[in-house]
Scaffold this active site. Structure first.
Site, PDB file in Angstrom:
ATOM      1  N   GLY A  43       0.781  -1.239   0.000  1.00 16.07           N
ATOM      2  CA  GLY A  43       0.000   0.000   0.000  1.00 16.07           C
ATOM      3  C   GLY A  43       0.806   1.279   0.000  1.00 16.07           C
ATOM      4  N   ASP A 102      -6.745   2.458   9.506  1.00 16.13           N
ATOM      5  CA  ASP A 102      -8.172   2.128   9.523  1.00 16.13           C
ATOM      6  C   ASP A 102      -8.532   1.511  10.874  1.00 16.13           C
ATOM      7  OD1 ASP A 102     -10.775   1.582   8.779  1.00 16.13           O
ATOM      8  OD2 ASP A 102     -10.264  -0.230   7.685  1.00 16.13           O
TER       9      ASP A 102
END
Ligand code: IMP
Ligand code: MG
Length: 175
Positions: A43, A102
């Protein structure tokens, strides 16, 4: 790819401008220190490349492949990586780099592992995007690019089932 988005959140110019600001801050904080960046793949690939080229310090770069998703849009909470690929961190100030904060599972797990490394001098974390929500693991990021609502986003390294990483902007995926 852009047709698959519900909404664009941050365009290329906006991301570049924010990276400039983050780089100034990180450079000031780590000047004179032996900085090692530990980038979490896949990512943070684009974030890593663009941010680190703006930091004029002789830092070291290591990468760690971490998985927790396995396909969907919700984390499984099982953070997996190969411990043999974790570099020797003794004598180093480590800055963890990830695409997004997150649930907090990833940053919490990797930070915990690093804290047990003998001789590690410090560990901080930096994410491009932070979702504003109640997290499963309460972790703080020391450097944050953008705060966003609790939506599933793609682009600039962020994927949905391994796609859309190469989208040069960040947007909410229409699912
Ligand atoms: P956490 O462990 O739940 O904090 O999430 C960290 C990882 O989940 C990130 O490195 C991403 O790979 C993935 N992730 C979380 N939210 C999103 C999202 O909105 N889009 C794409 N990937 C996400
Ligand atoms: Mg992912």
């Amino acid at each position: 790819m852009q047709d698959d988005l519900e909404r664009v959140l941050f365009g290329e110019a906006e991301i570049a401008a924010r990276l400039n600001e983050m780089a100034v801050q990180i450079t000031e904080d780590y000047r004179g220190k032996d900085l090692t960046v530990l980038a979490i793949l896949n990512g943070s690939l684009f974030f890593m490349a663009d941010l680190l080229r703006r930091i004029p310090l002789p830092l070291k770069l290591d990468c760690l492949r971490v998985k927790s998703y396995y396909g969907g849009t919700e984390t499984t909470g099982r953070v997996q990586y190969d411990p043999q690929t974790l570099p020797d961190m003794s004598g180093r100030h480590v800055l963890l780099l990830d695409d997004i904060l997150d649930s907090g599972h990833t940053l919490a797990a990797i930070t915990e592992v690093l804290r047990t490394e003998p001789g590690l001098l410090s560990v901080k974390s930096c994410v491009l995007v932070r979702k504003l929500k109640k997290r499963a693991r309460e972790v703080k990021a020391d450097y944050v690019g953008f705060d966003i609502p609790d939506e599933f986003v793609v682009g600039y390294g962020l994927d949905y089932q391994e796609r859309y990483r190469n989208l040069p902007l960040i947007g909410i995926l229409r699912i």
